[in-house]
Write a protein that holds these residues in place. Structure first.
Motif, PDB file in Angstrom:
ATOM      1  N   GLY A   1       0.813  -1.222   0.000  1.00  0.00           N
ATOM      2  CA  GLY A   1       0.000   0.000   0.000  1.00  0.00           C
ATOM      3  C   GLY A   1       0.838   1.261   0.000  1.00  0.00           C
TER       4      GLY A   1
ATOM      5  N   VAL B   1       1.088   3.931  -3.149  1.00  0.00           N
ATOM      6  CA  VAL B   1       0.755   5.356  -3.055  1.00  0.00           C
ATOM      7  C   VAL B   1       1.926   6.204  -3.549  1.00  0.00           C
TER       8      VAL B   1
ATOM      9  N   ASP C   1      -7.702   6.953  -3.394  1.00  0.00           N
ATOM     10  CA  ASP C   1      -8.192   5.851  -2.557  1.00  0.00           C
ATOM     11  C   ASP C   1      -8.758   4.708  -3.406  1.00  0.00           C
TER      12      ASP C   1
ATOM     13  N   LEU D   1      -5.845   2.899  -4.996  1.00  0.00           N
ATOM     14  CA  LEU D   1      -5.157   2.121  -3.974  1.00  0.00           C
ATOM     15  C   LEU D   1      -5.966   0.879  -3.606  1.00  0.00           C
TER      16      LEU D   1
END
Length: 116
Positions: free
Chosen positions: A36, A40, A60, A63
């Motif tokens: 994660g 990002v 978001d 992700l």
């Protein structure tokens, strides 16, 4: 990530005794959990190189897709390569992440001609 070996052993014992996805407590290995943060960073670099700015919601959503794909890759790889004696046990995300990482590196080496 951040679990002691004793805690990981508890998580893995629970996974091995669970036969239902809904009741399972799975341990996600650090290499998968770290995905994660790395993702990002990659999304930030993509925005910078394209000179665009995504909303928080867009980042978001991207992700979430990446993390769902990471989980699915770990799960499916574990199912494919599992040698568990208890076939009713849930697959190991630890083993799936390790094998998936190895396969990815091996395929990249083969693609680059670095193959014996």
């Amino acid at each position: 990530m951040g679990s002691t070996q004793e805690a990981i052993d508890v998580f893995e014992a629970e996974r091995k005794s669970s036969t239902s996805l809904g009741s399972a407590i799975w341990y996600a290995p650090g290499k998968a959990a770290n995905c994660g943060g790395v993702a990002v960073s990659g999304l930030e670099m993509a925005q910078n190189s394209q000179r665009v700015s995504w909303t928080t919601e867009e980042v978001d959503a991207k992700l979430k897709d990446i993390m769902v794909n990471c989980f699915n890759n770990c799960y499916e790889t574990s199912v494919k390569y599992a040698a568990e004696t208890n076939k009713d046990a849930l697959p190991s995300l630890v083993m799936g992440a390790n094998v998936a990482g190895f396969v990815k590196v091996a395929e990249a080496m083969k693609d680059q001609g670095d193959w014996w």
